[in-house]
Design a protein around this motif. Structure first.
Motif, mmCIF file in Angstrom:
data_model
loop_
_atom_site.group_PDB
_atom_site.id
_atom_site.type_symbol
_atom_site.label_atom_id
_atom_site.label_comp_id
_atom_site.label_asym_id
_atom_site.label_seq_id
_atom_site.Cartn_x
_atom_site.Cartn_y
_atom_site.Cartn_z
ATOM 1 N N GLY A 17 -7.391 -3.762 7.365
ATOM 2 C CA GLY A 17 -8.260 -3.959 8.413
ATOM 3 C C GLY A 17 -9.094 -5.547 8.837
ATOM 4 O O GLY A 17 -8.967 -6.329 9.324
ATOM 5 N N LEU A 18 -9.836 -5.932 7.490
ATOM 6 C CA LEU A 18 -10.046 -7.445 7.808
ATOM 7 C C LEU A 18 -9.803 -8.298 7.910
ATOM 8 O O LEU A 18 -9.458 -9.373 8.115
ATOM 9 C CB LEU A 18 -11.465 -6.828 6.300
ATOM 10 N N THR A 77 -2.113 4.710 -6.413
ATOM 11 C CA THR A 77 -3.640 4.082 -6.278
ATOM 12 C C THR A 77 -4.324 5.899 -6.427
ATOM 13 O O THR A 77 -5.583 6.309 -6.706
ATOM 14 C CB THR A 77 -4.030 3.840 -5.020
ATOM 15 N N VAL A 78 -3.205 7.263 -5.463
ATOM 16 C CA VAL A 78 -3.861 7.895 -5.552
ATOM 17 C C VAL A 78 -4.477 9.284 -6.702
ATOM 18 O O VAL A 78 -5.118 9.701 -6.687
ATOM 19 C CB VAL A 78 -3.230 8.932 -4.313
ATOM 20 N N ALA A 79 -3.863 8.682 -7.454
ATOM 21 C CA ALA A 79 -4.177 9.389 -8.801
ATOM 22 C C ALA A 79 -4.375 8.598 -9.502
ATOM 23 O O ALA A 79 -5.722 9.293 -10.539
ATOM 24 C CB ALA A 79 -2.385 8.791 -10.130
ATOM 25 N N GLN A 80 -4.920 7.257 -9.006
ATOM 26 C CA GLN A 80 -6.353 6.593 -10.058
ATOM 27 C C GLN A 80 -7.482 6.190 -9.311
ATOM 28 O O GLN A 80 -9.146 7.149 -9.921
ATOM 29 C CB GLN A 80 -5.942 5.443 -9.891
ATOM 30 N N ALA A 81 -7.367 6.811 -7.880
ATOM 31 C CA ALA A 81 -8.814 6.793 -6.985
ATOM 32 C C ALA A 81 -9.220 8.151 -6.025
ATOM 33 O O ALA A 81 -9.955 8.028 -5.814
ATOM 34 C CB ALA A 81 -9.330 5.686 -6.625
ATOM 35 N N GLY A 82 -7.779 8.832 -5.896
ATOM 36 C CA GLY A 82 -8.364 9.435 -4.453
ATOM 37 C C GLY A 82 -7.549 9.040 -3.582
ATOM 38 O O GLY A 82 -7.762 8.184 -2.823
ATOM 39 N N VAL A 83 -7.270 10.573 -2.621
ATOM 40 C CA VAL A 83 -7.205 9.997 -1.406
ATOM 41 C C VAL A 83 -8.014 9.359 -0.975
ATOM 42 O O VAL A 83 -6.992 8.475 0.024
ATOM 43 C CB VAL A 83 -6.909 11.478 -0.758
ATOM 44 N N ALA A 123 0.492 -1.152 0.215
ATOM 45 C CA ALA A 123 -0.131 0.262 0.020
ATOM 46 C C ALA A 123 0.864 1.020 -0.472
ATOM 47 O O ALA A 123 0.658 2.128 -0.222
ATOM 48 C CB ALA A 123 -0.917 0.048 1.017
ATOM 49 N N ALA A 124 1.802 1.034 0.534
ATOM 50 C CA ALA A 124 2.936 2.499 1.041
ATOM 51 C C ALA A 124 3.691 2.520 -0.686
ATOM 52 O O ALA A 124 3.736 4.028 -0.649
ATOM 53 C CB ALA A 124 3.586 2.132 2.269
ATOM 54 N N LEU A 125 4.308 1.244 -1.220
ATOM 55 C CA LEU A 125 4.619 2.129 -2.433
ATOM 56 C C LEU A 125 3.827 2.398 -3.456
ATOM 57 O O LEU A 125 4.023 2.568 -4.827
ATOM 58 C CB LEU A 125 5.564 -0.038 -3.083
ATOM 59 N N GLY A 126 2.792 1.634 -3.637
ATOM 60 C CA GLY A 126 1.783 2.001 -4.624
ATOM 61 C C GLY A 126 0.607 2.967 -4.133
ATOM 62 O O GLY A 126 0.150 3.476 -5.117
ATOM 63 N N TRP A 127 1.105 3.618 -3.447
ATOM 64 C CA TRP A 127 0.466 4.849 -2.669
ATOM 65 C C TRP A 127 0.253 6.088 -3.946
ATOM 66 O O TRP A 127 -0.606 6.350 -4.016
ATOM 67 C CB TRP A 127 0.298 5.609 -1.236
ATOM 68 N N ASN A 128 1.325 6.930 -4.218
ATOM 69 C CA ASN A 128 0.354 7.611 -5.770
ATOM 70 C C ASN A 128 0.322 7.218 -6.416
ATOM 71 O O ASN A 128 -0.804 7.911 -6.778
ATOM 72 C CB ASN A 128 2.666 7.885 -6.031
ATOM 73 N N PHE A 171 -10.116 4.925 1.746
ATOM 74 C CA PHE A 171 -10.265 3.919 2.933
ATOM 75 C C PHE A 171 -10.416 2.446 2.059
ATOM 76 O O PHE A 171 -10.277 1.409 2.576
ATOM 77 C CB PHE A 171 -12.302 4.104 2.202
ATOM 78 N N ALA A 172 -10.127 2.245 0.874
ATOM 79 C CA ALA A 172 -9.685 0.934 0.440
ATOM 80 C C ALA A 172 -8.488 0.711 1.140
ATOM 81 O O ALA A 172 -8.734 -0.718 1.288
ATOM 82 C CB ALA A 172 -9.528 1.230 -0.848
ATOM 83 N N ASN A 173 -7.617 0.909 0.789
ATOM 84 C CA ASN A 173 -6.474 0.214 2.144
ATOM 85 C C ASN A 173 -7.151 0.024 3.659
ATOM 86 O O ASN A 173 -6.445 -1.120 3.886
ATOM 87 C CB ASN A 173 -5.177 1.168 2.641
#
Length: 131
Positions: free
Chosen positions: A49-50, A31-37, A24-29, A42-44
């Motif tokens: 969490g689940l 993911t944010v570029a595709q879906a927003g912060v 999640a940390a490596l792909g953060w940028n 929420f997704a991560n």
């Protein structure tokens, strides 16, 4: 006392969760570029969490519901991984390697949690709770 397969399954599942955090940390940028912060957070948080909740329910409370949730989430995770491999969309480099290791760790964790001694432990704990 928890069987060794449950302890090992818990450790492998926690390793898989740690790898999810790293991915999640490596792909953060991206993911944010595709879906927003907001959606990225929420997704991560939901996914991690689940997985954590299902792992702890299963390995600490001997919950069959937790085990079922963990199995379903692992199957979905593996299907996503296999789909990425089949269409050639698996990331290259360290991200791809970590993705493969995460999928393998979560699969082996579930296998360990389904061993006969683990299943006997779940049954024994359920009988204790009924009494």
């Amino acid at each position: 006392m928890r069987p060794k397969s449950v302890i090992l399954g818990e450790r492998l599942s926690l390793l898989a969760i740690l790898l999810l955090v790293v991915l999640a940390a490596l792909g953060w940028n991206d993911t944010v570029a595709q879906a927003g912060v907001g959606i990225a957070i929420f997704a991560n948080v939901l996914l991690i969490g689940l997985f954590l909740l299902a792992t702890l329910w299963t390995t600490r409370l001997a919950s069959r519901i937790g085990l079922g949730l963990l199995i379903v989430m692992t199957v979905l995770n593996l299907l996503g991984f296999l789909y990425q491999v089949s269409v050639g969309a698996l990331a290259e480099g360290m991200f791809g390697v970590l993705t493969a290791v995460q999928a393998a760790a979560s699969l082996v964790a579930v296998v360990m949690l389904l061993r006969p001694n683990a299943l006997a432990w779940y049954r024994a704990k359920a009988e204790e709770n009924e009494a």
